[in-house]
Design an enzyme around this catalytic site. Structure first.
Site, PDB file in Angstrom:
ATOM      1  N   LYS A 264      44.595  39.795  33.469  1.00 11.55           N
ATOM      2  CA  LYS A 264      43.932  40.598  34.492  1.00 11.55           C
ATOM      3  C   LYS A 264      43.350  41.884  33.912  1.00 11.55           C
ATOM      4  O   LYS A 264      43.688  42.311  32.808  1.00 11.55           O
ATOM      5  CB  LYS A 264      44.887  40.874  35.652  1.00 11.55           C
ATOM      6  CG  LYS A 264      45.123  39.595  36.457  1.00 11.55           C
ATOM      7  CD  LYS A 264      45.817  39.802  37.771  1.00 11.55           C
ATOM      8  CE  LYS A 264      45.828  38.490  38.566  1.00 11.55           C
ATOM      9  NZ  LYS A 264      46.586  38.578  39.821  1.00 11.55           N
ATOM     10  N   ARG A 299      53.225  33.120  36.307  1.00 10.11           N
ATOM     11  CA  ARG A 299      51.992  32.339  36.442  1.00 10.11           C
ATOM     12  C   ARG A 299      51.032  32.773  35.333  1.00 10.11           C
ATOM     13  O   ARG A 299      50.575  33.925  35.315  1.00 10.11           O
ATOM     14  CB  ARG A 299      51.383  32.567  37.830  1.00 10.11           C
ATOM     15  CG  ARG A 299      50.123  31.763  38.112  1.00 10.11           C
ATOM     16  CD  ARG A 299      49.634  32.045  39.527  1.00 10.11           C
ATOM     17  NE  ARG A 299      48.448  31.266  39.864  1.00 10.11           N
ATOM     18  CZ  ARG A 299      47.205  31.651  39.605  1.00 10.11           C
ATOM     19  NH1 ARG A 299      46.960  32.823  39.037  1.00 10.11           N
ATOM     20  NH2 ARG A 299      46.183  30.877  39.930  1.00 10.11           N
TER      21      ARG A 299
END
Length: 323
Positions: A264, A299
């Site tokens: 991210k 994840r």
């Protein structure tokens, strides 16, 4: 909000208790002798029968979308998606997360029919290929979840915490499958437009507690709930770091914690790496930190690297050395 402070150092004192059933992370808080609270924070959080409950599980991301922020367009065909899934399973993935709609900042909604056309053939093909690894369907839409579950999915991963589609809660309740409730401020179109919080850790915790209570009232088994603080979904870099540093507070919810921070933007901003798929090392660093906070599910895009790092982490935090 009771916050059990996680520790992984050795040797452990006699007062050490496992954090949410972890074999590697412990806590010891002399300020509480409440047996119910101690049990709530210490008890294992199994996700599915057959999956370990004493170590972090690795969830491999298989995006079948053209526009995901990191890997959009790289698994467009069914064959490519199955090969990616197979490689992740070989590398040690405990769960596969299949998604047909990007929820990155600025992403547009995908029609239900198009999303089903993306994910259902992939799930069926994964099962036809003999892969029995549990599958999570990453969707906000009840119709997509229904078809995915019929095709062989085992978990619903809803970034809207059952708030996008009024039918989603009943679909999950009827199927009796685990469901992940994630926090997001705003929608993909609006969530990164100057997100604001008074106390991000408390507000995200309280939101998830409310959504969990609501889900139970809709007939969903509380033991089937998973909580995700939603890193990057309506959060600044400072918000993301605060949530990560306080991640263990979410154990008081009584549900497994799913952490999705892989590749991210905040990782790139801090590390100076602009290209998302080159943020592997930073993503692994965040995954290890989340593991040290007792997170049950990580994840990730980079399964092999994460599994390797966790193997070393587990050996270094085990009383008897390597497991």
């Amino acid at each position: 909000m009771f916050h059990a402070r996680p520790r992984t150092d050795l040797p452990r004192p006699d007062s050490a208790r496992p954090l949410a059933g972890s074999a590697h992370v412990w806590w010891s808080d002399p300020v509480t002798d409440d047996p119910e609270l101690i049990a709530a924070v210490s008890t294992p959080r199994p996700v599915l029968p057959g999956l370990p409950a004493d170590r972090p599980l690795v969830m491999g991301i298989v995006n079948v979308t053209p526009d995901s922020f990191s890997d959009g367009g790289t698994a467009q065909s069914v064959e490519a998606a199955v090969e990616r899934a197979r490689a992740m399973v070989t590398a040690g993935a405990d769960i596969l997360d299949i998604g047909g709609e990007s929820t990155r900042p600025g992403a547009t909604d995908v029609p239900v029919e198009a999303e089903i056309a993306r994910v259902a053939p992939v799930i069926r093909a994964i099962r036809a290929a003999g892969l029995v690894t549990p599958i999570s369907i990453d969707t906000r839409k009840a119709a997509v979840a229904e078809v995915a579950l019929q095709a062989g999915a085992d978990i619903v991963n809803d970034v809207s915490a059952l708030g996008w589609d009024a039918r989603m809660a009943s679909v999950v309740a009827e199927a009796g499958v685990p469901v992940c409730l994630m926090h997001a401020q705003g929608t993909p179109q609006t969530m990164q437009r100057d997100p604001q919080y008074g106390d991000v850790l408390t507000e995200v915790y309280d939101y998830l507690a409310r959504r969990m209570d609501w889900a139970v009232k809709q007939g969903i088994d509380p033991a089937r709930l998973i909580a995700d603080p939603g890193i990057g979904f309506g959060k600044t870099q400072a918000h993301n770091l605060t949530l990560l540093q306080g991640l263990s507070a979410f154990h008081a919810l009584g549900a497994p914690i799913l952490l999705g921070a892989s590749r991210k933007r905040f990782i790139g901003t801090i590390s100076g790496v602009e290209v998302a798929d080159r943020r592997v090392a930073g993503s692994v660093a965040v995954a290890l930190f989340a593991a040290s906070q007792g997170a049950q599910i990580l994840r990730v895009h980079d399964v092999a690297e994460t599994v390797q790092a966790l193997a070393l982490w587990r050996a270094l935090t085990s009383l008897g050395g390597p497991e």
